[in-house]
Structures are given as structure tokens and as C-alpha cells.
Design a protein around this motif. Structure first.
Motif, PDB file in Angstrom:
ATOM      1  N   SER A  82     -17.097  20.473 -48.967  1.00 53.90           N
ATOM      2  CA  SER A  82     -16.278  20.550 -47.756  1.00 53.90           C
ATOM      3  C   SER A  82     -14.781  20.580 -48.032  1.00 53.90           C
ATOM      4  O   SER A  82     -13.991  20.880 -47.129  1.00 53.90           O
ATOM      5  CB  SER A  82     -16.591  19.347 -46.853  1.00 53.90           C
ATOM      6  OG  SER A  82     -16.121  18.147 -47.466  1.00 53.90           O
ATOM      7  N   GLY A  83     -14.384  20.215 -49.254  1.00 52.49           N
ATOM      8  CA  GLY A  83     -12.963  20.076 -49.553  1.00 52.49           C
ATOM      9  C   GLY A  83     -12.423  18.689 -49.275  1.00 52.49           C
ATOM     10  O   GLY A  83     -11.233  18.436 -49.483  1.00 52.49           O
ATOM     11  N   LEU A  84     -13.287  17.791 -48.816  1.00 51.39           N
ATOM     12  CA  LEU A  84     -12.893  16.414 -48.539  1.00 51.39           C
ATOM     13  C   LEU A  84     -13.598  15.464 -49.499  1.00 51.39           C
ATOM     14  O   LEU A  84     -14.757  15.693 -49.866  1.00 51.39           O
ATOM     15  CB  LEU A  84     -13.243  16.023 -47.107  1.00 51.39           C
ATOM     16  CG  LEU A  84     -12.575  16.837 -45.999  1.00 51.39           C
ATOM     17  CD1 LEU A  84     -13.082  16.388 -44.640  1.00 51.39           C
ATOM     18  CD2 LEU A  84     -11.053  16.724 -46.078  1.00 51.39           C
ATOM     19  N   THR A  85     -12.908  14.403 -49.885  1.00 50.85           N
ATOM     20  CA  THR A  85     -13.465  13.412 -50.799  1.00 50.85           C
ATOM     21  C   THR A  85     -13.266  12.014 -50.225  1.00 50.85           C
ATOM     22  O   THR A  85     -12.138  11.633 -49.894  1.00 50.85           O
ATOM     23  CB  THR A  85     -12.790  13.479 -52.178  1.00 50.85           C
ATOM     24  OG1 THR A  85     -12.942  14.786 -52.723  1.00 50.85           O
ATOM     25  CG2 THR A  85     -13.410  12.462 -53.134  1.00 50.85           C
ATOM     26  N   TRP A  86     -14.357  11.276 -50.112  1.00 49.66           N
ATOM     27  CA  TRP A  86     -14.296   9.859 -49.758  1.00 49.66           C
ATOM     28  C   TRP A  86     -14.012   9.060 -51.030  1.00 49.66           C
ATOM     29  O   TRP A  86     -14.696   9.244 -52.039  1.00 49.66           O
ATOM     30  CB  TRP A  86     -15.614   9.399 -49.149  1.00 49.66           C
ATOM     31  CG  TRP A  86     -15.907  10.002 -47.801  1.00 49.66           C
ATOM     32  CD1 TRP A  86     -16.396  11.251 -47.556  1.00 49.66           C
ATOM     33  CD2 TRP A  86     -15.713   9.378 -46.527  1.00 49.66           C
ATOM     34  NE1 TRP A  86     -16.527  11.449 -46.199  1.00 49.66           N
ATOM     35  CE2 TRP A  86     -16.119  10.319 -45.546  1.00 49.66           C
ATOM     36  CE3 TRP A  86     -15.257   8.130 -46.128  1.00 49.66           C
ATOM     37  CZ2 TRP A  86     -16.060  10.027 -44.181  1.00 49.66           C
ATOM     38  CZ3 TRP A  86     -15.210   7.838 -44.773  1.00 49.66           C
ATOM     39  CH2 TRP A  86     -15.612   8.781 -43.813  1.00 49.66           C
ATOM     40  N   VAL A  87     -13.006   8.202 -50.966  1.00 43.05           N
ATOM     41  CA  VAL A  87     -12.580   7.422 -52.131  1.00 43.05           C
ATOM     42  C   VAL A  87     -12.819   5.944 -51.799  1.00 43.05           C
ATOM     43  O   VAL A  87     -12.233   5.419 -50.857  1.00 43.05           O
ATOM     44  CB  VAL A  87     -11.112   7.701 -52.472  1.00 43.05           C
ATOM     45  CG1 VAL A  87     -10.711   6.971 -53.748  1.00 43.05           C
ATOM     46  CG2 VAL A  87     -10.884   9.215 -52.637  1.00 43.05           C
ATOM     47  N   ILE A  88     -13.661   5.291 -52.598  1.00 49.29           N
ATOM     48  CA  ILE A  88     -14.256   4.018 -52.204  1.00 49.29           C
ATOM     49  C   ILE A  88     -14.012   2.931 -53.247  1.00 49.29           C
ATOM     50  O   ILE A  88     -14.318   3.108 -54.425  1.00 49.29           O
ATOM     51  CB  ILE A  88     -15.789   4.184 -52.042  1.00 49.29           C
ATOM     52  CG1 ILE A  88     -16.130   5.330 -51.087  1.00 49.29           C
ATOM     53  CG2 ILE A  88     -16.437   2.875 -51.607  1.00 49.29           C
ATOM     54  CD1 ILE A  88     -17.523   5.899 -51.316  1.00 49.29           C
ATOM     55  N   ASP A  89     -13.476   1.815 -52.796  1.00 55.92           N
ATOM     56  CA  ASP A  89     -13.472   0.597 -53.603  1.00 55.92           C
ATOM     57  C   ASP A  89     -14.250  -0.452 -52.813  1.00 55.92           C
ATOM     58  O   ASP A  89     -13.762  -0.953 -51.794  1.00 55.92           O
ATOM     59  CB  ASP A  89     -12.051   0.110 -53.882  1.00 55.92           C
ATOM     60  CG  ASP A  89     -12.014  -0.944 -54.990  1.00 55.92           C
ATOM     61  OD1 ASP A  89     -13.065  -1.563 -55.245  1.00 55.92           O
ATOM     62  OD2 ASP A  89     -10.941  -1.146 -55.588  1.00 55.92           O
ATOM     63  N   CYS A 146      -9.726  11.990 -48.521  1.00 54.58           N
ATOM     64  CA  CYS A 146      -8.619  12.801 -49.035  1.00 54.58           C
ATOM     65  C   CYS A 146      -8.940  14.285 -48.938  1.00 54.58           C
ATOM     66  O   CYS A 146     -10.091  14.692 -49.155  1.00 54.58           O
ATOM     67  CB  CYS A 146      -8.328  12.448 -50.488  1.00 54.58           C
ATOM     68  SG  CYS A 146      -7.793  10.749 -50.754  1.00 54.58           S
ATOM     69  N   ASP A 147      -7.913  15.084 -48.622  1.00 54.00           N
ATOM     70  CA  ASP A 147      -8.014  16.524 -48.781  1.00 54.00           C
ATOM     71  C   ASP A 147      -7.188  16.934 -49.993  1.00 54.00           C
ATOM     72  O   ASP A 147      -6.796  16.083 -50.799  1.00 54.00           O
ATOM     73  CB  ASP A 147      -7.608  17.261 -47.503  1.00 54.00           C
ATOM     74  CG  ASP A 147      -6.141  17.045 -47.116  1.00 54.00           C
ATOM     75  OD1 ASP A 147      -5.356  16.528 -47.948  1.00 54.00           O
ATOM     76  OD2 ASP A 147      -5.773  17.416 -45.976  1.00 54.00           O
ATOM     77  N   GLU A 148      -6.880  18.215 -50.119  1.00 58.84           N
ATOM     78  CA  GLU A 148      -6.195  18.670 -51.324  1.00 58.84           C
ATOM     79  C   GLU A 148      -4.757  18.188 -51.422  1.00 58.84           C
ATOM     80  O   GLU A 148      -4.148  18.237 -52.496  1.00 58.84           O
ATOM     81  CB  GLU A 148      -6.227  20.208 -51.390  1.00 58.84           C
ATOM     82  CG  GLU A 148      -5.386  20.923 -50.360  1.00 58.84           C
ATOM     83  CD  GLU A 148      -6.080  21.047 -49.000  1.00 58.84           C
ATOM     84  OE1 GLU A 148      -5.484  21.668 -48.094  1.00 58.84           O
ATOM     85  OE2 GLU A 148      -7.215  20.537 -48.851  1.00 58.84           O
ATOM     86  N   THR A 149      -4.203  17.668 -50.330  1.00 64.74           N
ATOM     87  CA  THR A 149      -2.813  17.218 -50.349  1.00 64.74           C
ATOM     88  C   THR A 149      -2.667  15.698 -50.374  1.00 64.74           C
ATOM     89  O   THR A 149      -1.553  15.197 -50.546  1.00 64.74           O
ATOM     90  CB  THR A 149      -2.053  17.766 -49.131  1.00 64.74           C
ATOM     91  OG1 THR A 149      -2.622  17.222 -47.930  1.00 64.74           O
ATOM     92  CG2 THR A 149      -2.123  19.284 -49.086  1.00 64.74           C
ATOM     93  N   GLY A 150      -3.760  14.962 -50.205  1.00 65.21           N
ATOM     94  CA  GLY A 150      -3.661  13.503 -50.215  1.00 65.21           C
ATOM     95  C   GLY A 150      -4.562  12.866 -49.186  1.00 65.21           C
ATOM     96  O   GLY A 150      -5.439  13.523 -48.612  1.00 65.21           O
TER      97      GLY A 150
END
Length: 265
Positions: A79-86, A108-112
Motif C-alpha cells: 500500500s505504500g504505508l508502514t505501521w511502526v510498532i514498539d 508512515c508514508d514515504e515522507t514520514g
């Protein structure tokens, strides 16, 4: 891309994950603890199980989105999106019975980062933000401080073994010589949230991973603050988030953007 639905899921799963983490916290003396990179870099089954809960929920809701977590790594998406998990940022205070830990989730997308949610179960606080939408603490709008700067407010600091201890000492000495007051609480993600809420004028750490800081970065930017660009989701880097009145002074004194000072991070 449906920002609103992802924001709702992020807040819901962070709260549910916090509930699971709290149950582990209340029985922490029974947890099996392992060291990762160093004896001070710890993990328990609580970290892994909480991240699993988050990832399973996200896989059901947004199967095409990538996932990057501290304990279970990267799962690619389309999708171009990333879930960033702690799942538990602040494992050391968590295992020590201190309240300074949290669940941190970003998209996050490609810009932050475009979504940031930080839930601190023991403090009963949930910080929520979305790009262009604002930032909230327990439903109330928050902003970075306009009252304090580096000389009058409190700066959050973090450090770890990825950078030379002597250089960290020099950074602290330079900050103190400039009249700055600083604190360390055990969770970088939570201190970034406190910048967004106006409690700290800034937070600086020479080397962090994306899962430690992306949610906090989203919160700070949505609350009117400034952040040092983070170069790669898969590589550790320097982190700085601050109110506009403190940002330039903190960057000048810490030199976090200068690799000749800090070396490989």
C-alpha cells in the motif's frame, strides 16, 4: 488511503495492547527476561505478545500495509504505508515496576509519519495525532510550549550504547554549561509525547530506532513543533524534537546532525 479509519484502529489497538501489557506488568516477577544487544537491552515475553496482538489486528484490518516492529521485524506491504510498532517502549522501567513505559504505534508514508499514537497505561494517558489534523491527550487538544525555551524549560535526554559514552558526557556538559536543565525518564517515546504536550521543551537522543520515535515525531509536528529528519525506518539515527523556541539551540549544542561528531549510529 483512509487516514481516519487507520487513526481509529491505531488508538483502539494501542489501548487494548496497553491493557495486555498492564496485566503482564502486574505479574512482572514471573516474566522470563532475555538480553538482546547488551545486558541493558532487555526483552520479555510481554514485549513479544503485545506486539503480536497489535500485528494480528493490523493484518486483519489493513492487510496491504507493511509492518515494522521492534520484536518481530519487517513484514513487507503493497500500500505504500508502514505501521511502526514498539509494543513496550521503556522495557527497563516496565520490568523494574516503574510507570514510565508506553505502547507506541505510528503509520508512515514515504515522507514520514502520518499517524502517531502513544498510550501510557499506568499514567492513564493516550496521545493521538494525525498529519494535518492536530494532536490530543485524552481527547483534549495539545500544543508544544510557547512559554518556555531551553534556558527556562526542561529538556528530555536519552542515550544508549550505540554511541560513545564519553561523547554523551560531553553533550550533557555542553548543555549544562549553556544553562539547560535536563531529565531522563526511561522511555524516549513517552518523552517525545511530553514535548508535544508542552511538558518538555524538547527531547534529544543520539541514536534511536524508528519504532522508538515515529509516533512521537508525528505528535510533535502535529502539535506545532519541529523534528530532525529521520533518514530510514530500518536504520537507527539521531532524534530531536522540540518547540520552535528551543529547537535551534538544542541542535547547536548537541550537534546531532553531525556524523563527524557522533560517528556510525
Amino acid at each position: 488511503m483512509d487516514l481516519i479509519s487507520r487513526l481509529a484502529v491505531a488508538e483502539d489497538v494501542a489501548t487494548r495492547a496497553g491493557g495486555l501489557a498492564r496485566r503482564y506488568f502486574e505479574h512482572r516477577d514471573t516474566l522470563t527476561i532475555e538480553a538482546k544487544r547488551t545486558l541493558q537491552d532487555m526483552v520479555s515475553e510481554a514485549d513479544r505478545e503485545v506486539e503480536t496482538l497489535i500485528r494480528e489486528t493490523l493484518s486483519q484490518e489493513f492487510a496491504a500495509d507493511a509492518q515494522l516492529g521492534e520484536e518481530h521485524g519487517l513484514r513487507e506491504g503493497t500500500s505504500g504505508l508502514t505501521w511502526v510498532i514498539d509494543p513496550i517502549d521503556g522495557t527497563a522501567p516496565f520490568l523494574a515496576g516503574l510507570p514510565g513505559w508506553c505502547v507506541s504505534i505510528a503509520v508512515c508514508d514515504e515522507t514520514g509519519p502520518i499517524i502517531g499514537v502513544i498510550h501510557a497505561p499506568m499514567l492513564e494517558e493516550t496521545f493521538v495525532s494525525a498529519r494535518g489534523q492536530g494532536a490530543w491527550l485524552n481527547g483534549e487538544a495539545i500544543r508544544v510550549t510557547e512559554r518556555f525555551d531551553l534556558s527556562t524549560g526542561l529538556l528530555g535526554i536519552g542515550a544508549n550504547d550505540r554511541v560513545p559514552s564519553a561523547r554523551v558526557g560531553e553533550m550533557l556538559a555542553e548543555l549544562m554549561a549553556a544553562g539547560a536543565s535536563w531529565t531522563r525518564y526511561g522511555s524516549g517515546a513517552l518523552m517525545l509525547a511530553w514535548v508535544a504536550a508542552g511538558r518538555l521543551v524538547g527531547y534529544a537522543e543520539p541514536s534511536m530506532s524508528a519504532w522508538d520515535c515515529m509516533a512521537g515525531y508525528c505528535l510533535i509536528e502535529a502539535a506545532g513543533g519541529q523534528v530532525l529528519p529521520f533518514q530510514s525506518l530500518t536504520k537507527a539515527g539521531p532524534v530531536l524534537g522540540a518547540c520552535p523556541a528551543a529547537y535551534d539551540d538544542v541542535l547547536r549544542l548537541t550537534r546531532l546532525d553531525d556524523d563527524t561528531v557522533w560517528g556510525v549510529r
